[in-house]
Design a protein around this motif. Structure first.
Motif, mmCIF file in Angstrom:
data_model
loop_
_atom_site.group_PDB
_atom_site.id
_atom_site.type_symbol
_atom_site.label_atom_id
_atom_site.label_comp_id
_atom_site.label_asym_id
_atom_site.label_seq_id
_atom_site.Cartn_x
_atom_site.Cartn_y
_atom_site.Cartn_z
ATOM 1 N N PHE A 79 0.897 -1.266 0.071
ATOM 2 C CA PHE A 79 0.135 -0.107 -0.150
ATOM 3 C C PHE A 79 0.692 1.190 0.059
ATOM 4 O O PHE A 79 1.949 1.232 0.541
ATOM 5 C CB PHE A 79 -0.814 -0.217 1.355
ATOM 6 C CG PHE A 79 -1.831 -1.257 1.354
ATOM 7 C CD1 PHE A 79 -2.986 -1.445 0.702
ATOM 8 C CD2 PHE A 79 -1.342 -2.148 2.204
ATOM 9 C CE1 PHE A 79 -3.879 -2.508 0.833
ATOM 10 C CE2 PHE A 79 -2.033 -3.408 2.073
ATOM 11 C CZ PHE A 79 -3.323 -3.527 1.794
ATOM 12 N N ALA A 80 0.618 2.253 -0.888
ATOM 13 C CA ALA A 80 1.344 3.570 -0.600
ATOM 14 C C ALA A 80 0.826 4.368 0.179
ATOM 15 O O ALA A 80 -0.258 4.775 0.473
ATOM 16 C CB ALA A 80 1.181 4.102 -2.415
ATOM 17 N N VAL A 81 1.905 5.127 0.715
ATOM 18 C CA VAL A 81 1.671 6.271 1.673
ATOM 19 C C VAL A 81 2.319 7.346 1.170
ATOM 20 O O VAL A 81 3.486 7.123 0.736
ATOM 21 C CB VAL A 81 2.004 5.868 3.210
ATOM 22 C CG1 VAL A 81 1.019 4.615 3.831
ATOM 23 C CG2 VAL A 81 3.392 5.399 3.318
ATOM 24 N N LEU A 82 1.810 8.603 1.412
ATOM 25 C CA LEU A 82 2.384 9.840 0.907
ATOM 26 C C LEU A 82 2.651 10.622 2.127
ATOM 27 O O LEU A 82 1.844 10.968 2.878
ATOM 28 C CB LEU A 82 1.595 10.603 -0.087
ATOM 29 C CG LEU A 82 1.286 9.695 -1.485
ATOM 30 C CD1 LEU A 82 -0.138 8.853 -1.302
ATOM 31 C CD2 LEU A 82 1.155 10.504 -2.761
ATOM 32 N N ASN A 121 -7.855 7.251 7.408
ATOM 33 C CA ASN A 121 -7.090 6.578 6.475
ATOM 34 C C ASN A 121 -6.874 5.230 7.161
ATOM 35 O O ASN A 121 -6.926 4.275 6.031
ATOM 36 C CB ASN A 121 -5.647 7.561 6.290
ATOM 37 C CG ASN A 121 -5.725 8.597 5.715
ATOM 38 O OD1 ASN A 121 -4.745 9.271 4.902
ATOM 39 N ND2 ASN A 121 -6.860 9.472 5.707
ATOM 40 N N ARG A 122 -6.639 4.960 8.296
ATOM 41 C CA ARG A 122 -6.496 3.858 8.746
ATOM 42 C C ARG A 122 -7.569 2.765 8.672
ATOM 43 O O ARG A 122 -7.489 1.544 8.453
ATOM 44 C CB ARG A 122 -5.990 4.011 10.313
ATOM 45 C CG ARG A 122 -4.584 4.436 10.497
ATOM 46 C CD ARG A 122 -4.092 4.459 11.775
ATOM 47 N NE ARG A 122 -4.671 4.785 12.887
ATOM 48 C CZ ARG A 122 -4.570 6.265 13.240
ATOM 49 N NH1 ARG A 122 -3.496 6.797 12.661
ATOM 50 N NH2 ARG A 122 -5.337 6.754 14.394
ATOM 51 N N THR A 123 -8.919 3.519 8.693
ATOM 52 C CA THR A 123 -10.050 2.790 8.517
ATOM 53 C C THR A 123 -10.056 2.375 7.122
ATOM 54 O O THR A 123 -10.632 0.988 6.906
ATOM 55 C CB THR A 123 -11.002 3.437 9.033
ATOM 56 O OG1 THR A 123 -11.079 3.974 10.385
ATOM 57 C CG2 THR A 123 -12.540 2.625 8.893
ATOM 58 N N ASP A 159 0.966 -3.778 8.050
ATOM 59 C CA ASP A 159 1.065 -3.325 9.285
ATOM 60 C C ASP A 159 1.649 -2.168 9.268
ATOM 61 O O ASP A 159 1.519 -1.110 10.007
ATOM 62 C CB ASP A 159 1.808 -4.674 9.715
ATOM 63 C CG ASP A 159 1.054 -5.774 10.169
ATOM 64 O OD1 ASP A 159 -0.318 -5.620 10.286
ATOM 65 O OD2 ASP A 159 1.724 -6.585 10.633
ATOM 66 N N THR A 160 2.995 -1.968 8.379
ATOM 67 C CA THR A 160 3.755 -0.694 8.470
ATOM 68 C C THR A 160 2.813 0.564 7.759
ATOM 69 O O THR A 160 3.214 1.581 8.323
ATOM 70 C CB THR A 160 5.058 -0.977 7.951
ATOM 71 O OG1 THR A 160 4.773 -1.262 6.397
ATOM 72 C CG2 THR A 160 5.805 -2.086 8.592
ATOM 73 N N ALA A 161 2.121 0.264 6.865
ATOM 74 C CA ALA A 161 1.253 1.429 6.402
ATOM 75 C C ALA A 161 0.441 1.840 7.493
ATOM 76 O O ALA A 161 0.156 2.992 7.651
ATOM 77 C CB ALA A 161 0.661 0.774 5.113
ATOM 78 N N HIS A 162 -0.270 1.044 8.009
ATOM 79 C CA HIS A 162 -1.351 1.292 9.327
ATOM 80 C C HIS A 162 -0.725 1.949 10.223
ATOM 81 O O HIS A 162 -1.184 2.858 10.731
ATOM 82 C CB HIS A 162 -1.971 -0.126 9.840
ATOM 83 C CG HIS A 162 -2.993 0.104 10.515
ATOM 84 N ND1 HIS A 162 -2.960 0.346 11.892
ATOM 85 C CD2 HIS A 162 -4.436 0.119 10.162
ATOM 86 C CE1 HIS A 162 -4.287 0.550 12.565
ATOM 87 N NE2 HIS A 162 -5.126 0.529 11.506
#
Length: 203
Positions: A22-25, A133-135, A122-125
């Motif tokens: 999953f991408a996080v910015l 965002n987490r939901t 896990d690390t994206a969350h």
């Protein structure tokens, strides 16, 4: 034209071998990690705003399916400069969530972000700053494990296309459909509303 009184959220994901990423910015103005976020322009609907925002913030030039999620949230209207143009009595605006499949597609950041990282669930969350965002990420992760993506958004935006047949999608994700819980284990970051660290106005 002022922005429409709603917010959209788009969670990018991709399939790498048998793994999901999953991408996080990282936002330039607040230095926090989030998914793609933005608002509607002119008379856009959320289903029209989401692919435009994803295209702009991820530098997409490849047709990409976009999936609606059930996750919604409410954002205080006082953080939006365009609130003065909205109907009187608007105190919160809804946030609608989507997912975008970037498997095999290169993404690039816009001026609104300083970094883009691909992480496992896990690390994206863990790094995402905002509770909504987490939901949305948790819903998407659980759907992918269950092979239960919704039908894609129908749009006239050029960045969208009809996804592969459902049986192809099922084969693609079957290796990851296990009985393991999609929720991370161990101590969790306390749920935090995104406006806890929001700027005085939100463009």
């Amino acid at each position: 034209m002022p922005r429409a009184p709603f917010q959209i959220l788009v969670v990018p994901f991709r399939h790498v071998g048998d793994q999901l990423e999953f991408a996080v910015l990282r936002r330039e103005d607040m230095n926090v990690w989030q998914a793609v976020a933005g608002g509607g322009e002119d008379n856009e609907t959320p289903e029209q705003a989401a692919p435009r925002e994803a295209t702009e913030e991820l530098g997409l030039d490849h047709p990409t399916p976009l999936y609606p999620l059930q996750t919604t949230a409410s954002v205080p209207a006082r953080f939006f400069a365009d609130r003065i143009h909205w109907p009187a009595g608007t105190y919160v605006v809804p946030e609608y969530s989507f997912a975008i499949d970037l498997t095999g597609i290169e993404a690039a950041i816009s001026h609104e972000h300083t970094a883009l990282e691909w992480r496992d669930y896990d690390t994206a969350h863990e790094v995402l700053r905002f509770d909504s965002n987490r939901t949305a990420l948790s819903e998407l992760h659980e759907r992918l494990l269950a092979i239960d993506l919704p039908h894609p958004v129908k749009s006239d935006r050029p960045c969208l296309l009809t996804p592969p047949p459902q049986d192809h999608v099922a084969r693609r994700y079957s290796a990851r459909a296990t009985s393991a819980s999609p929720w991370p284990s161990g101590p969790q970051t306390p749920a935090t509303a995104w406006w806890d660290s929001a700027p005085a106005t939100y463009a």
